[in-house]
Design an enzyme around this catalytic site. Structure first.
Site, PDB file in Angstrom:
ATOM      1  N   ASN A   1       0.836  -1.199   0.000  1.00 26.84           N
ATOM      2  CA  ASN A   1       0.000   0.000   0.000  1.00 26.84           C
ATOM      3  C   ASN A   1       0.881   1.263   0.000  1.00 26.84           C
ATOM      4  O   ASN A   1       1.448   1.644   1.027  1.00 26.84           O
ATOM      5  CB  ASN A   1      -0.917  -0.036   1.233  1.00 26.84           C
TER       6      ASN A   1
ATOM      7  N   LYS B   1       0.050   4.096   2.559  1.00 28.03           N
ATOM      8  CA  LYS B   1       0.539   3.847   3.923  1.00 28.03           C
ATOM      9  C   LYS B   1       2.036   4.128   3.998  1.00 28.03           C
ATOM     10  O   LYS B   1       2.516   4.721   4.958  1.00 28.03           O
ATOM     11  CB  LYS B   1       0.318   2.378   4.307  1.00 28.03           C
TER      12      LYS B   1
ATOM     13  N   ASP C   1      -1.446  -3.030  10.169  1.00 28.60           N
ATOM     14  CA  ASP C   1      -2.815  -3.358   9.801  1.00 28.60           C
ATOM     15  C   ASP C   1      -3.753  -2.351  10.421  1.00 28.60           C
ATOM     16  O   ASP C   1      -3.539  -1.921  11.552  1.00 28.60           O
ATOM     17  CB  ASP C   1      -3.172  -4.760  10.275  1.00 28.60           C
TER      18      ASP C   1
ATOM     19  N   LYS D   1      -3.138  14.829   8.248  1.00 28.50           N
ATOM     20  CA  LYS D   1      -3.596  13.498   8.694  1.00 28.50           C
ATOM     21  C   LYS D   1      -2.582  12.912   9.674  1.00 28.50           C
ATOM     22  O   LYS D   1      -2.946  12.356  10.709  1.00 28.50           O
ATOM     23  CB  LYS D   1      -3.806  12.578   7.480  1.00 28.50           C
TER      24      LYS D   1
ATOM     25  N   HIS E   1      -4.417   7.430  13.480  1.00 30.77           N
ATOM     26  CA  HIS E   1      -4.166   6.141  14.133  1.00 30.77           C
ATOM     27  C   HIS E   1      -2.769   5.622  13.781  1.00 30.77           C
ATOM     28  O   HIS E   1      -2.012   5.188  14.631  1.00 30.77           O
ATOM     29  CB  HIS E   1      -5.244   5.165  13.673  1.00 30.77           C
TER      30      HIS E   1
HETATM   31  P1  IMP Z   1      -5.476  -2.883   5.819  1.00 31.30           P
HETATM   32  O1  IMP Z   1      -5.873  -4.322   5.976  1.00 31.30           O
HETATM   33  O2  IMP Z   1      -4.660  -2.391   6.940  1.00 31.30           O
HETATM   34  O3  IMP Z   1      -4.831  -2.582   4.511  1.00 31.30           O
HETATM   35  O4  IMP Z   1      -6.774  -1.998   5.862  1.00 31.30           O
HETATM   36  C1  IMP Z   1      -8.082  -2.489   5.855  1.00 31.30           C
HETATM   37  C2  IMP Z   1      -8.956  -1.553   5.081  1.00 31.30           C
HETATM   38  O5  IMP Z   1      -9.020  -0.284   5.737  1.00 31.30           O
HETATM   39  C3  IMP Z   1      -8.460  -1.309   3.669  1.00 31.30           C
HETATM   40  O6  IMP Z   1      -9.564  -1.361   2.802  1.00 31.30           O
HETATM   41  C4  IMP Z   1      -7.857   0.078   3.717  1.00 31.30           C
HETATM   42  O7  IMP Z   1      -8.067   0.773   2.510  1.00 31.30           O
HETATM   43  C5  IMP Z   1      -8.616   0.742   4.859  1.00 31.30           C
HETATM   44  N1  IMP Z   1      -7.702   1.640   5.578  1.00 31.30           N
HETATM   45  C6  IMP Z   1      -6.591   1.303   6.255  1.00 31.30           C
HETATM   46  N2  IMP Z   1      -5.994   2.396   6.753  1.00 31.30           N
HETATM   47  C7  IMP Z   1      -6.738   3.447   6.362  1.00 31.30           C
HETATM   48  C8  IMP Z   1      -6.599   4.852   6.527  1.00 31.30           C
HETATM   49  O8  IMP Z   1      -5.657   5.380   7.134  1.00 31.30           O
HETATM   50  N3  IMP Z   1      -7.568   5.591   5.993  1.00 31.30           N
HETATM   51  C9  IMP Z   1      -8.617   5.066   5.299  1.00 31.30           C
HETATM   52  N4  IMP Z   1      -8.785   3.784   5.093  1.00 31.30           N
HETATM   53  C10 IMP Z   1      -7.842   2.965   5.620  1.00 31.30           C
END
Ligand code: IMP
Length: 195
Positions: free
Chosen positions: A14, A17, A72, A174, A179
């Protein structure tokens, strides 16, 4: 202090990130040099984000001799959706998306939502795993707003910052409250203690 900066790998596909964490790294005097790496990982369906992050970290078979971490995150709509999508965040975004999520909410008056992030770090000097957690509270936007960021950013309004969604903020804005940045700050304290 070390003579030379050591590489620490952020294992993620990602780029958003990575950009966020990279910006935070660049701001600090620290003995590590951050690099992005993609690797085969296993993403389990677990009951909380920490379990997902730890499982992901443990599924990596590194071909390098450095410290590395995964991160995550999840989006939790506490009111009225009782924490949904939470650990299902990725699946829900890929299926019904932000539009679909907004349709699940009838009354926007008192929504409560938060993001959670967990960084799971394999710290090579101690041959041990450590985790660092962060969260940010806010509410759900009535409409999709803003083109910055990714994922749920355009529908999340953090507390205390007018009525802007994360999608309307710059990376720096941001990063000041997110988080991910809070989890990172904890990892930074750890890395400083061990350099
Ligand atoms: P992941 O498994 O950590 O990649 O995130 C799970 C879901 O939450 C994914 O669909 C990401 O796009 C979304 N997500 C994770 N972090 C963020 C953020 O900081 N802002 C918005 N969406 C997020």
């Amino acid at each position: 202090m070390k003579q030379e900066k050591e590489i620490i790998y952020f294992i993620t596909g990602n780029n958003h990130k990575f950009k966020e964490i990279k910006k935070l790294f660049q701001k600090e005097e620290i003995d590590y040099y951050l690099k992005q790496k993609t690797a085969a990982t296993i993403e389990v369906q677990a009951s909380n984000i920490k379990e997902v992050a730890l499982f992901k970290l443990n599924s990596i078979k590194p071909k390098f001799n450095n410290s590395y971490f995964v991160e995550d995150a999840g989006f939790f709509i506490d009111d009225p959706l009782k924490g949904f999508p939470g650990v299902y965040s990725k699946f829900v975004l890929n299926t019904i998306g932000n539009k679909g999520i907004l349709k699940l909410i009838n009354d926007y008056w008192n929504t409560v939502a938060h993001f959670e992030a967990v960084i799971a770090l394999y710290f090579q000097p101690l041959d041990k795993i450590f985790t660092f957690e962060g969260s940010v509270e806010g509410k759900v936007s009535k409409e999709i707003k803003g083109t910055n960021g990714f994922g749920y950013d355009p529908i999340f309004i953090p507390n205390g910052l007018s009525n802007n969604t994360f999608g309307e903020l710059s990376i720096e804005e941001k990063n000041a409250i997110s988080h991910r940045a809070k989890a990172w700050q904890k990892m930074l304290i750890f890395l400083r203690k061990h350099q």
